[in-house]
Design a protein around this motif. Structure first.
Motif, short mmCIF file in Angstrom:
data_model
loop_
_atom_site.label_atom_id
_atom_site.label_comp_id
_atom_site.label_asym_id
_atom_site.label_seq_id
_atom_site.Cartn_x
_atom_site.Cartn_y
_atom_site.Cartn_z
N SER A 34 -1.74 -17.11 44.02
CA SER A 34 -2.22 -18.16 43.13
C SER A 34 -3.65 -17.91 42.70
O SER A 34 -4.00 -18.07 41.53
CB SER A 34 -2.13 -19.53 43.82
OG SER A 34 -0.80 -19.86 44.06
N THR A 35 -4.50 -17.50 43.63
CA THR A 35 -5.90 -17.23 43.32
C THR A 35 -6.00 -16.09 42.32
O THR A 35 -6.78 -16.15 41.36
CB THR A 35 -6.67 -16.89 44.60
OG1 THR A 35 -6.53 -17.98 45.51
CG2 THR A 35 -8.13 -16.66 44.34
N LEU A 37 -3.67 -15.13 40.16
CA LEU A 37 -3.15 -15.55 38.87
C LEU A 37 -4.12 -16.45 38.13
O LEU A 37 -4.28 -16.33 36.92
CB LEU A 37 -1.80 -16.27 39.06
CG LEU A 37 -0.62 -15.36 39.28
CD1 LEU A 37 0.61 -16.16 39.66
CD2 LEU A 37 -0.33 -14.53 38.05
N VAL A 38 -4.79 -17.36 38.85
CA VAL A 38 -5.77 -18.24 38.20
C VAL A 38 -6.85 -17.41 37.54
O VAL A 38 -7.22 -17.66 36.38
CB VAL A 38 -6.38 -19.24 39.22
CG1 VAL A 38 -7.62 -19.90 38.66
CG2 VAL A 38 -5.36 -20.28 39.61
N ASP A 39 -7.36 -16.43 38.23
CA ASP A 39 -8.40 -15.58 37.66
C ASP A 39 -7.90 -14.83 36.44
O ASP A 39 -8.57 -14.78 35.41
CB ASP A 39 -8.93 -14.61 38.72
CG ASP A 39 -10.05 -13.75 38.18
OD1 ASP A 39 -11.04 -14.34 37.67
OD2 ASP A 39 -9.96 -12.52 38.27
N VAL A 41 -5.29 -15.54 34.43
CA VAL A 41 -4.94 -16.44 33.33
C VAL A 41 -6.19 -16.96 32.64
O VAL A 41 -6.21 -17.12 31.42
CB VAL A 41 -4.07 -17.61 33.84
CG1 VAL A 41 -3.91 -18.68 32.80
CG2 VAL A 41 -2.71 -17.09 34.27
N ASN A 42 -7.26 -17.18 33.39
CA ASN A 42 -8.48 -17.70 32.80
C ASN A 42 -9.34 -16.64 32.11
O ASN A 42 -10.23 -16.98 31.33
CB ASN A 42 -9.32 -18.43 33.85
CG ASN A 42 -8.71 -19.77 34.20
OD1 ASN A 42 -8.43 -20.57 33.34
ND2 ASN A 42 -8.50 -19.99 35.48
N PRO A 46 -2.74 -15.73 28.62
CA PRO A 46 -1.67 -16.15 29.54
C PRO A 46 -0.31 -15.50 29.25
O PRO A 46 0.45 -15.24 30.17
CB PRO A 46 -1.61 -17.66 29.36
CG PRO A 46 -2.97 -18.04 28.88
CD PRO A 46 -3.42 -16.89 28.04
N VAL A 60 3.16 -19.84 33.74
CA VAL A 60 1.79 -19.37 33.86
C VAL A 60 0.80 -20.45 33.42
O VAL A 60 -0.29 -20.55 33.96
CB VAL A 60 1.60 -18.07 33.04
CG1 VAL A 60 0.15 -17.67 32.97
CG2 VAL A 60 2.42 -16.95 33.67
N TYR A 63 -1.33 -22.69 35.76
CA TYR A 63 -2.61 -22.26 36.32
C TYR A 63 -3.80 -22.61 35.43
O TYR A 63 -4.94 -22.48 35.84
CB TYR A 63 -2.57 -20.75 36.60
CG TYR A 63 -1.56 -20.41 37.67
CD1 TYR A 63 -1.87 -20.58 39.00
CD2 TYR A 63 -0.29 -19.97 37.34
CE1 TYR A 63 -0.95 -20.30 40.00
CE2 TYR A 63 0.64 -19.69 38.32
CZ TYR A 63 0.31 -19.85 39.64
OH TYR A 63 1.23 -19.57 40.62
N ARG A 67 -8.36 -26.51 34.22
CA ARG A 67 -9.52 -25.80 33.69
C ARG A 67 -9.77 -26.20 32.25
O ARG A 67 -8.86 -26.28 31.45
CB ARG A 67 -9.29 -24.30 33.74
CG ARG A 67 -10.50 -23.54 33.25
CD ARG A 67 -10.27 -22.05 33.32
NE ARG A 67 -11.46 -21.32 32.97
CZ ARG A 67 -11.86 -21.08 31.73
NH1 ARG A 67 -11.18 -21.56 30.72
NH2 ARG A 67 -12.95 -20.39 31.51
#
Length: 79
Positions: A34-35, A37-39, A41-42, A46, A60, A63, A67
């Protein structure tokens, strides 16, 4: 993740193996994924992340739920 068992194959490391490796740090494999993917995707598109990980674009987008891109906020809100 490459292990002795996966280095000659195209299969991923098993969840049990990854869990065992991460146990001393108290980090479950799901949190690590998860960590990561968050990075991604941001910082990337995506849709590209979804294609790279074999996920749907809708999955996706979860995530991105918490934000807000500061560039999209009116002046004075991002401070």
């Amino acid at each position: 993740m490459v292990t002795r068992g996966t280095r000659a194959r195209t299969t991923p490391a098993s969840v049990a193996y990854v869990s065992h490796v991460l146990d001393p740090g108290g980090v479950p494999p799901r949190m690590l994924r998860s960590t990561r993917l968050v990075d991604l995707v941001n910082t990337m598109d995506p849709k590209l992340v979804a294609a790279a990980f074999g996920m749907t674009a809708e999955r996706v987008m979860i995530y991105l739920a918490d934000r807000v891109d500061p560039g999209r906020l009116p002046a004075g809100w991002a401070e």
